[in-house]
Design a protein around this motif. Structure first.
Motif, short mmCIF file in Angstrom:
data_model
loop_
_atom_site.label_atom_id
_atom_site.label_comp_id
_atom_site.label_asym_id
_atom_site.label_seq_id
_atom_site.Cartn_x
_atom_site.Cartn_y
_atom_site.Cartn_z
N GLY A 191 6.78 11.88 16.58
CA GLY A 191 6.77 10.43 16.52
C GLY A 191 7.33 9.96 15.19
N HIS A 192 7.29 8.64 14.96
CA HIS A 192 7.73 8.11 13.67
C HIS A 192 6.60 8.28 12.66
CE1 HIS A 192 11.51 6.44 14.87
NE2 HIS A 192 10.97 5.81 15.88
N GLU A 193 6.99 8.63 11.43
CA GLU A 193 5.99 8.73 10.36
C GLU A 193 5.98 7.44 9.55
OE1 GLU A 193 6.87 13.17 9.09
OE2 GLU A 193 5.48 12.21 7.70
N VAL A 194 4.80 6.94 9.29
CA VAL A 194 4.64 5.72 8.49
C VAL A 194 3.54 5.96 7.47
CG1 VAL A 194 3.93 3.30 8.57
CG2 VAL A 194 5.37 4.21 10.39
N SER A 195 3.72 5.44 6.27
CA SER A 195 2.66 5.52 5.26
C SER A 195 2.13 4.13 4.99
CB SER A 195 3.21 6.08 3.95
OG SER A 195 3.72 7.37 4.17
N VAL A 196 0.81 4.04 4.83
CA VAL A 196 0.21 2.75 4.47
C VAL A 196 -0.66 2.96 3.25
CG1 VAL A 196 -1.25 0.85 5.22
CG2 VAL A 196 0.26 1.95 6.86
N LEU A 197 -0.41 2.20 2.20
CA LEU A 197 -1.20 2.28 0.98
C LEU A 197 -2.24 1.17 0.98
CD1 LEU A 197 1.02 4.22 0.14
CD2 LEU A 197 1.08 3.15 -2.09
N THR A 198 -3.46 1.52 0.58
CA THR A 198 -4.53 0.53 0.54
C THR A 198 -5.28 0.63 -0.79
OG1 THR A 198 -6.17 2.06 1.46
CG2 THR A 198 -4.92 0.74 3.04
N PHE A 199 -5.76 -0.49 -1.27
CA PHE A 199 -6.73 -0.49 -2.36
C PHE A 199 -8.10 -0.44 -1.72
CE2 PHE A 199 -3.24 -2.72 -4.63
CZ PHE A 199 -3.21 -1.97 -5.79
N CYS A 200 -9.04 0.19 -2.41
CA CYS A 200 -10.36 0.34 -1.81
C CYS A 200 -11.44 0.25 -2.89
CB CYS A 200 -10.38 1.72 -1.14
SG CYS A 200 -11.79 1.96 -0.14
N ASP A 201 -12.53 -0.47 -2.60
CA ASP A 201 -13.61 -0.58 -3.61
C ASP A 201 -14.88 0.15 -3.18
OD1 ASP A 201 -14.82 -2.17 -1.70
OD2 ASP A 201 -15.00 -3.94 -2.96
N GLY A 202 -14.74 1.03 -2.19
CA GLY A 202 -15.91 1.77 -1.71
C GLY A 202 -16.38 1.25 -0.36
N ARG A 203 -16.23 -0.06 -0.15
CA ARG A 203 -16.66 -0.70 1.10
C ARG A 203 -15.52 -1.40 1.80
NH1 ARG A 203 -22.19 -2.63 1.55
NH2 ARG A 203 -23.25 -1.60 -0.16
N THR A 204 -14.77 -2.15 1.00
CA THR A 204 -13.71 -3.00 1.54
C THR A 204 -12.37 -2.39 1.18
OG1 THR A 204 -15.11 -4.92 1.11
CG2 THR A 204 -12.76 -5.37 1.40
#
Ligand code: AMP
Ligand code: GLY
Length: 425
Positions: A191-204
């Motif tokens: 399939g297609h490869e996609v990357s998603v970057l997220t910030f995270c504070d432990g909960r949100t």
């Protein structure tokens, strides 16, 4: 504020640029940094794995915030050392960075919390792995050294002989060192490869932007796997529908699973996804910004990055709304001939002055140093030439135009970055 950035690549260059744009910051240090970073921060000759020395420096200079860009120190526990000494730091603790540091851990986590990923088995014994390959496996199959291996510990094997050789490389001769003391064998996905970057504070968590990596060294995905030869953002394959699925079934469940395990994740979670015909599945997690994903994503971020780092540390990310400019970005990596195997260093780089004063075109340094007052190559990946545009086509045209501005002996780069997304294939 005084800020210390830990790392020496293009990712740390763009992080430093964003930190420098913050109205709250008046002094930036980077350890150990590179020639490009040295133009906006004071370089400190301490290596990223020298945790106590870095913490001594942070204490001595009264650093208000340290930002760790690289995986090795995070997985090795740099954040724990800083916190134990009362120093403020952005990044996951060791017990959370294991999300990247052990593929066996992350696969078991996904299984336990029903997060979609490829079917797999984990082995600590080579003979048991060989027995499994001979009796139960179907091909192609994927072998992964469980630990950190510079993105190179993944082998895709088309048949049993290749898989047996692969098992020997990983667990027998330990080509990837201790990373191969445990091995994951998993189903091959397409399939297609996609990357998603997220910030995270432990909960949100808060999503940055999607991107796509060009991992192979040569045009049309030929040659060896590299740390990344180019990148584009956003990914046209990351549609609203895919996003909604990932939010519900992958992103929040991962954050919740880590918290439920007592491994609250504060920092950046990088989701490597494969969009299979059965829906998106996790290929891998990383515990930090990607390189060169950061180079295509952060320049479009409108927030003050210091506010976002602080919200992650303080657990107030629910009050932050991330804003990204509606543009596309393309990064073309200019590398040293022979990378990712053997290459020379110390080649003088010409043309860097062309970037001065340009809007929306950046030359992020990945592997450079200053020698006798000249900027020279100092790594396999050397420069991440990045440009924005109203769409991928315009960003691509502008990035390749800028690639032609720089040169050094034996340079090479891929000519097809962003092409397949523009063609929609
Ligand atoms: P990883 O470091 O786990 O992301 O793996 C490196 C690369 O190997 C990925 O970006 C994919 O291109 C490929 N890969 C990893 N796992 C699989 C899989 N299960 N099926 C197909 N390709 C894979
Ligand atoms: N570009 C892939 C990574 O940073 O892991």
């Amino acid at each position: 504020m005084k800020v210390l950035i830990v790392g020496s690549g293009g990712r740390e260059h763009v992080i430093t640029m964003k930190v420098a744009q913050s109205s709250k910051v008046d002094k930036i240090y980077c350890a150990p940094g590179n020639a490009g970073i040295g133009e906006i921060a004071e370089l400190v000759p301490i290596k990223a794995m020298e945790f106590e020395k870095l913490a001594d420096f942070a204490e001595e200079k009264k650093i208000d915030l340290t930002v760790v860009g690289m995986d090795d120190p995070l997985v090795g526990g740099i954040v724990d050392v800083f916190k134990a000494r009362g120093l403020r730091v952005f990044g996951p603790e060791k017990k959370a960075a294991i999300l990247e540091g052990s593929k066996a851990f992350s696969k078991d986590l996904m299984k336990k919390y029903h997060i979609p990923t490829a079917a797999y088995e984990t082995f600590t014994d080579k003979e048991a792995a060989i027995e499994y390959l001979k009796t139960k496996a179907s091909f192609p199959i994927v072998l992964k050294a469980s630990g950190l291996a510079l993105g190179k510990g993944v082998l895709i094997c088309k048949d049993l002989p290749e898989a047996l050789d692969g098992a020997e490389e990983i667990m027998g001769v330990r080509k990837f060192g201790d990373a191969g003391s445990q091995m994951v064998i998993e189903e091959f996905m397409t399939g297609h490869e996609v990357s998603v970057l997220t910030f995270c504070d432990g909960r949100t968590y808060r999503e940055m932007s999607s991107s796509q990596d060009y991992k192979r060294a040569g045009d049309n995905d030929t040659g060896l796997n590299t740390g990344g030869m180019g990148n584009i953002s956003p990914s046209p394959f990351y549609t609203k529908e895919v996003r909604e699925y990932c939010e519900k079934n992958i992103f929040q469940p991962t954050v919740d699973a880590m918290r439920a395990e007592g491994r609250e994740f504060k920092g950046v979670i990088f989701f490597g996804l494969m969009l299979t015909k059965d829906g998106p599945k996790v290929l891998e997690y990383n515990c930090r910004f990607g390189d060169p994903e950061a180079q295509v994503i952060l320049p479009r971020m409108e927030n003050d990055i210091i506010d976002v780092f602080e919200a992650c540390i303080d657990g107030t990310l629910d009050q932050v709304e991330l804003k990204f400019r509606e543009e596309a970005t393309v990064c073309v990596m200019v590398a040293s001939g022979g990378y990712p195997v053997e290459y020379e260093k110390g080649k003088e780089i010409s043309g860097l002055e062309n970037f001065k004063g340009k809007q929306g075109i950046w030359c992020f340094h990945s592997g450079t140093a200053v020698r006798d007052g000249k900027i020279v190559t100092n790594g396999g990946r050397v420069l991440g030439i990045t440009a924005n545009g109203k769409d991928l086509q315009e960003a691509r045209d502008r990035a390749y135009e800028a690639v032609s501005w720089v040169s050094f002996e034996k340079e090479f780069y891929r000519h097809d970055i962003a092409q397949r997304e523009i063609m929609g294939v």
